[in-house]
Design an enzyme around this catalytic site. Structure first.
Site, PDB file in Angstrom:
ATOM      1  N   ASP A  35       0.851  -1.191   0.000  1.00 51.20           N
ATOM      2  CA  ASP A  35       0.000   0.000   0.000  1.00 51.20           C
ATOM      3  C   ASP A  35       0.885   1.239   0.000  1.00 51.20           C
ATOM      4  OD1 ASP A  35      -1.958   2.096   0.805  1.00 51.20           O
ATOM      5  OD2 ASP A  35      -3.256   0.382   1.247  1.00 51.20           O
ATOM      6  N   THR A  39      -4.422   6.768   0.302  1.00 53.81           N
ATOM      7  CA  THR A  39      -5.728   6.826   0.967  1.00 53.81           C
ATOM      8  C   THR A  39      -5.810   5.847   2.127  1.00 53.81           C
ATOM      9  OG1 THR A  39      -6.644   5.260  -0.651  1.00 53.81           O
ATOM     10  CG2 THR A  39      -6.954   7.612  -1.095  1.00 53.81           C
ATOM     11  N   GLY A  40      -4.987   4.810   2.126  1.00 54.06           N
ATOM     12  CA  GLY A  40      -4.949   3.860   3.241  1.00 54.06           C
ATOM     13  C   GLY A  40      -4.336   4.485   4.476  1.00 54.06           C
ATOM     14  N   SER A 120     -15.762  -2.489 -10.531  1.00 52.64           N
ATOM     15  CA  SER A 120     -16.808  -1.545 -10.138  1.00 52.64           C
ATOM     16  C   SER A 120     -18.106  -1.760 -10.901  1.00 52.64           C
ATOM     17  CB  SER A 120     -16.315  -0.105 -10.356  1.00 52.64           C
ATOM     18  OG  SER A 120     -17.348   0.822 -10.095  1.00 52.64           O
ATOM     19  N   TYR A 145     -12.793   6.726 -14.428  1.00 55.28           N
ATOM     20  CA  TYR A 145     -12.640   5.659 -13.439  1.00 55.28           C
ATOM     21  C   TYR A 145     -13.256   4.357 -13.930  1.00 55.28           C
ATOM     22  CZ  TYR A 145     -13.755   2.835  -9.345  1.00 55.28           C
ATOM     23  OH  TYR A 145     -13.905   1.792  -8.464  1.00 55.28           O
ATOM     24  N   ASN A 174     -22.040  -0.122  -4.430  1.00 57.82           N
ATOM     25  CA  ASN A 174     -21.501   0.962  -3.603  1.00 57.82           C
ATOM     26  C   ASN A 174     -21.246   0.447  -2.186  1.00 57.82           C
ATOM     27  OD1 ASN A 174     -22.541   2.532  -5.927  1.00 57.82           O
ATOM     28  ND2 ASN A 174     -21.992   4.271  -4.620  1.00 57.82           N
ATOM     29  N   ARG A 212     -28.403   3.922  -5.868  1.00 58.83           N
ATOM     30  CA  ARG A 212     -27.205   3.097  -5.867  1.00 58.83           C
ATOM     31  C   ARG A 212     -27.529   1.757  -5.206  1.00 58.83           C
ATOM     32  NH1 ARG A 212     -26.360   6.716  -8.680  1.00 58.83           N
ATOM     33  NH2 ARG A 212     -24.648   8.242  -8.701  1.00 58.83           N
ATOM     34  N   ARG A 269     -23.109  16.282 -10.046  1.00 60.58           N
ATOM     35  CA  ARG A 269     -21.732  16.357 -10.513  1.00 60.58           C
ATOM     36  C   ARG A 269     -21.550  15.570 -11.807  1.00 60.58           C
ATOM     37  NH1 ARG A 269     -19.052  15.048  -4.640  1.00 60.58           N
ATOM     38  NH2 ARG A 269     -20.332  13.191  -4.952  1.00 60.58           N
ATOM     39  N   GLY A 271     -20.228  13.078 -14.605  1.00 63.69           N
ATOM     40  CA  GLY A 271     -19.706  11.714 -14.595  1.00 63.69           C
ATOM     41  C   GLY A 271     -20.446  10.760 -13.686  1.00 63.69           C
TER      42      GLY A 271
END
Length: 311
Positions: A35, A39-40, A120, A145, A174, A212, A269, A271
């Protein structure tokens, strides 16, 4: 008793990855984490795991394979923000495509038994005409993404054809739960929970009716363990099949927390898709996986985690 394995988890200090590491160690496996901590968090790292502070996009990741000799790779490290991918698609591609390709090259060199990829389902299918959508639904990326995650899938399938790499692709809905980042631009449950507990107004982008497929993190971990046991060369949706809109998430969290403020509504937003839910019958039949955590229970557990952290 399950046969113990040497397992590499990329992104093992992150939200989903750290939960997977904990479960693997509970089941007796020897776990290695790679890692870059972008973000971890160090606090997420299980002390029984071996940690390498490195980046999947760098040549140094091959040294981890050389030193540790893992048998199985769970690839969870990624750039996961739709918004950030739109702002900087080159960086998104570098992490999600080039990083995945570098791992696959290492798998070929070191003879990895199995490669399990976190993809995803929440973004790959765009705004499908029919929901819940199956794995055969048309892939229509609406942000960099989604495209980069799909390109990762295609490279994995290519390496299967070229090198007979065993793989499983898991297309998540999600995901939410403890340890999710409450300060980013994605992860609405964590963001709302943190803001409400601090007495601040959460922001809803759009009218809040966008839907979602929310799935609790422990169900995602279960799906990964089922994939490891099944070793199938295929892609699977991992969700609940139930669409839930953002207003409902807000109102449920409001009741759990006892929040007396109000949400602020802002323009939708770029996308972001409007409605998605995932048909997961294939995972049930092939992997023996079904989600087990109800939404109310999952949201209560998530709030309890953030309440403890704030205290």
């Amino acid at each position: 008793m399950t046969e113990t394995k040497k397992i590499l988890v990329t992104g093992g200090a992150g939200f989903i990855g750290s939960h997977l590491v904990d479960r693997l160690i509970e089941e007796g496996h020897q776990v290695v984490i790679a890692d870059n901590l972008s973000t971890g968090k160090l606090r997420n790292i299980n002390p029984s795991a071996t940690f390498h502070h490195t980046d999947i996009t760098m040549q140094s990741i091959r040294e981890v394979f050389h030193r540790e000799q893992p048998e199985i790779v769970f690839h969870m490290a990624a750039q996961t923000s739709v918004i950030e991918s739109t702002k900087d698609p080159l960086k998104d591609c570098q992490t999600n495509v080039a990083g995945t390709l570098r791992l696959l090259e290492a798998c070929k060199i070191y003879g990895i038994d199995q490669f399990i990829y976190s993809s995803s389902g929440g973004t790959l299918y765009g705004d499908p005409e029919v929901t819940p959508c199956t794995e055969t639904a048309q892939i229509i990326p609406m942000c960099p993404y989604a495209l980069s995650k799909h390109m990762g899938e295609q490279y994995i399938e290519l390496f299967n054809r070229l090198t007979h790499l065993n793989y499983t692709i898991l297309r998540y809905g999600n995901v939410y739960g403890p340890r999710q980042n409450p300060h980013g631009e994605s992860g609405v449950v964590a963001i709302f929970s943190q803001l409400m507990l601090e007495g601040k107004n959460p922001k809803i982008f759009g009218d809040g009716l966008q839907e979602r497929d929310f799935v609790y993190v422990s169900d995602i971990v279960d799906a990964n363990l089922k994939a490891m046991a099944s070793c199938t060369q295929d892609a699977f949706n991992i969700g609940t099949g139930t669409p839930t809109n953002i207003n409902f998430i807000y109102e449920t969290l409001q009741n759990i927390i006892g929040y007396s403020g109000h949400a602020e509504y802002h323009p939708q937003r770029a996308g972001e898709i409007f409605s998605i839910s995932l048909e997961c019958e294939k995972a049930a039949k092939t992997l023996g996986w079904v989600p087990s955590v109800e939404m109310q229970d999952g949201l209560e557990k998530t709030v309890a985690f953030f309440r403890r952290r704030i205290r």
